[in-house]
Design a protein around this motif. Structure first.
Motif, short mmCIF file in Angstrom:
data_model
loop_
_atom_site.label_atom_id
_atom_site.label_comp_id
_atom_site.label_asym_id
_atom_site.label_seq_id
_atom_site.Cartn_x
_atom_site.Cartn_y
_atom_site.Cartn_z
N LYS A 60 9.32 -0.23 -3.38
CA LYS A 60 9.07 -0.83 -4.70
C LYS A 60 10.38 -1.19 -5.39
O LYS A 60 10.52 -2.27 -5.96
CB LYS A 60 8.28 0.13 -5.59
CG LYS A 60 6.80 0.12 -5.38
CD LYS A 60 6.10 1.05 -6.35
CE LYS A 60 6.34 0.59 -7.77
NZ LYS A 60 5.86 1.53 -8.78
N TYR B 90 0.83 -3.86 -5.88
CA TYR B 90 0.83 -2.59 -5.16
C TYR B 90 -0.34 -1.75 -5.61
O TYR B 90 -0.92 -1.96 -6.67
CB TYR B 90 2.15 -1.84 -5.34
CG TYR B 90 2.39 -1.27 -6.71
CD1 TYR B 90 2.04 0.05 -7.00
CD2 TYR B 90 2.98 -2.03 -7.71
CE1 TYR B 90 2.26 0.58 -8.26
CE2 TYR B 90 3.20 -1.50 -8.98
CZ TYR B 90 2.84 -0.21 -9.24
OH TYR B 90 3.05 0.33 -10.49
N CYS C 105 7.96 4.85 -0.22
CA CYS C 105 7.17 3.89 -1.00
C CYS C 105 7.94 3.51 -2.26
O CYS C 105 8.02 2.33 -2.63
CB CYS C 105 5.81 4.48 -1.38
SG CYS C 105 4.80 4.95 0.05
N LYS C 106 8.54 4.51 -2.90
CA LYS C 106 9.34 4.27 -4.11
C LYS C 106 10.52 3.36 -3.79
O LYS C 106 10.81 2.43 -4.53
CB LYS C 106 9.81 5.60 -4.69
CG LYS C 106 10.61 5.45 -5.96
CD LYS C 106 11.02 6.79 -6.52
CE LYS C 106 11.85 6.59 -7.78
NZ LYS C 106 12.33 7.83 -8.34
N TYR D 20 0.89 -1.17 0.00
CA TYR D 20 0.00 0.00 0.00
C TYR D 20 0.92 1.21 0.00
O TYR D 20 1.76 1.36 0.90
CB TYR D 20 -0.89 0.01 1.24
CG TYR D 20 -1.88 -1.12 1.27
CD1 TYR D 20 -3.14 -0.99 0.71
CD2 TYR D 20 -1.55 -2.35 1.86
CE1 TYR D 20 -4.06 -2.03 0.73
CE2 TYR D 20 -2.45 -3.39 1.88
CZ TYR D 20 -3.70 -3.23 1.32
OH TYR D 20 -4.61 -4.27 1.34
N ALA D 21 0.78 2.07 -1.02
CA ALA D 21 1.73 3.16 -1.20
C ALA D 21 1.04 4.45 -1.64
O ALA D 21 -0.13 4.45 -1.99
CB ALA D 21 2.76 2.74 -2.25
N LEU D 22 1.82 5.52 -1.61
CA LEU D 22 1.41 6.81 -2.16
C LEU D 22 2.33 7.12 -3.34
O LEU D 22 3.53 6.85 -3.27
CB LEU D 22 1.54 7.92 -1.11
CG LEU D 22 0.69 7.79 0.14
CD1 LEU D 22 1.01 8.93 1.11
CD2 LEU D 22 -0.79 7.78 -0.20
N SER D 23 1.79 7.67 -4.38
CA SER D 23 2.57 7.94 -5.58
C SER D 23 3.67 8.99 -5.35
O SER D 23 4.65 9.03 -6.09
CB SER D 23 1.66 8.41 -6.71
OG SER D 23 1.02 9.63 -6.37
N TYR E 43 -1.51 2.54 -5.41
CA TYR E 43 -1.29 3.92 -4.99
C TYR E 43 -2.61 4.45 -4.46
O TYR E 43 -3.49 4.83 -5.23
CB TYR E 43 -0.81 4.78 -6.15
CG TYR E 43 0.64 4.54 -6.54
CD1 TYR E 43 1.64 4.53 -5.58
CD2 TYR E 43 1.01 4.37 -7.86
CE1 TYR E 43 2.97 4.33 -5.93
CE2 TYR E 43 2.32 4.18 -8.23
CZ TYR E 43 3.31 4.16 -7.25
OH TYR E 43 4.61 3.97 -7.61
N ASP F 140 -3.41 7.19 -2.99
CA ASP F 140 -3.71 8.60 -3.26
C ASP F 140 -4.26 8.84 -4.66
O ASP F 140 -4.86 9.88 -4.92
CB ASP F 140 -2.48 9.48 -3.02
CG ASP F 140 -1.30 9.12 -3.89
OD1 ASP F 140 -1.07 7.92 -4.11
OD2 ASP F 140 -0.58 10.03 -4.35
#
Length: 92
Positions: free
Chosen positions: A29, A41, A25-26, A17-20, A43, A45
């Motif tokens: 990944k 995954y 988060c990057k 679970y990430a935010l762009s 994003y 947001d």
């Protein structure tokens, strides 16, 4: 939900679970990709409406503070970019 899949070696269920816009988060990944691990995954947001509500509800099952990144490896939950913990959870 708008899950994206990254192909690689199957080590079981791996969900990020990430935010762009999140550098950690990057990095998570990139780490998973560098280890050639298959993972999904999302994003959060970039989602809207019902899809976003569902993704956040799913995330809260693993991380009540809904902070990012949240990585789920099987039954193990890793919050934040913790390379050593990620490697151990993946058996690397």
């Amino acid at each position: 939900m708008s899950l994206e899949h990254v192909a690689g070696r199957d080590v079981g269920k791996v969900m990020l679970y990430a935010l762009s816009t999140c550098i950690w988060c990057k990095k998570t990944k990139e780490y998973l990709s560098s280890k050639n691990v298959a993972f999904d995954y999302i994003y959060v947001d970039l989602l809207k409406g019902e899809e976003r509500t569902k993704a956040i509800a799913d995330l809260r099952k693993y991380n009540s503070s809904t902070s990012f990144p949240t990585l789920v490896v099987g039954e193990k939950v890793i919050i934040g970019f913790r390379e050593k913990e990620i490697g151990e959870a993946l058996g690397i």
